[in-house]
Design a protein around this motif. Structure first.
Motif: not given
Length: 217
Positions: A47-51, A142-151
């Motif tokens: 879900c986060w990757v889509v966002i 979602a929160a961990y994917a947020f960390h990985v993608t934006l890092t």
């Protein structure tokens, strides 16, 4: 420490990196039967990757967390924060203590994922939140994917934190930091392998790599 010394340290730590990767693979293999957890975490991450892909990136949220992580690790290591600034265009903190952990912490410490865990754990200590565990796992993914993608996103541009520490040394520390978080977090979540076993596998994998290197000399 001069950058050339950090480069030597980074090279010497490469077997430790390989051992950590081997241990993570074994932990994941042993935890793979926890389907209800992994499906929810993977769904939250998806879900986060889509966002992340379709909508504007929430850079202010990321930068705030990035600078707050600098501040938190400064406090943890006995320093003080004198100035804090965060905006969508960037941010910085002025602190009284400087070392490689404080400089590189935002790249391996998933602040928002940790906050999700703390809030759920605290809430569960007061109320019985076990019926809502699936939502916890969704938010955690979602929160961990947020960390990985934006890092990964900000690493595409010049980062003073990285250049000051040296690129190779920073890469090794960031890799080890992220794997350490996973080796501690996955056993707690999946409850299939304990943390001590994960650390033993890490030591075992590192020792095996070192034995192979020595046999080639």
């Amino acid at each position: 420490m001069p950058k050339w010394c950090k480069l030597i340290v980074a090279i010497l730590l490469l077997p430790v990196c390989a051992g950590a990767a081997s241990a993570l693979w074994r932990v994941l293999a042993a935890s793979g039967t926890a389907d209800t957890i992994w499906v929810a975490i993977a769904s939250g991450a998806a879900c986060w990757v889509v966002i992340y892909t379709l909508l504007p990136k929430p850079m202010w949220v990321y930068v705030f967390g990035h600078e707050l992580t600098h501040a938190l690790w400064t406090w943890l290591l006995g320093g003080r924060v004198k100035k804090f600034k965060a905006s969508s265009k960037g941010g910085h903190v002025v602190v009284t203590k400087h070392n490689f952990i404080i400089a590189l912490a935002p790249y391996f410490f998933p602040l928002y994922a940790i906050l999700v865990v703390l809030v759920f754990t605290g809430g569960n200590a007061i109320w019985d939140l076990r019926p809502y565990a699936v939502w916890f796992h969704l938010l955690l993914g979602a929160a961990y994917a947020f960390h990985v993608t934006l890092t990964w996103h900000i690493l595409q541009s010049h980062q003073t934190d990285i250049s000051e520490q040296g690129y190779v040394f920073s890469a090794v520390i960031i890799f080890l930091g992220n794997i350490s978080v996973l080796l501690a977090g996955i056993p707690l979540l999946a409850a299939k392998v304990d943390i001590l076993t994960a650390l033993y596998w890490w030591r075992q994998g590192t020792s095996e790599i070192l034995r192979r290197i020595i046999s080639l000399i």
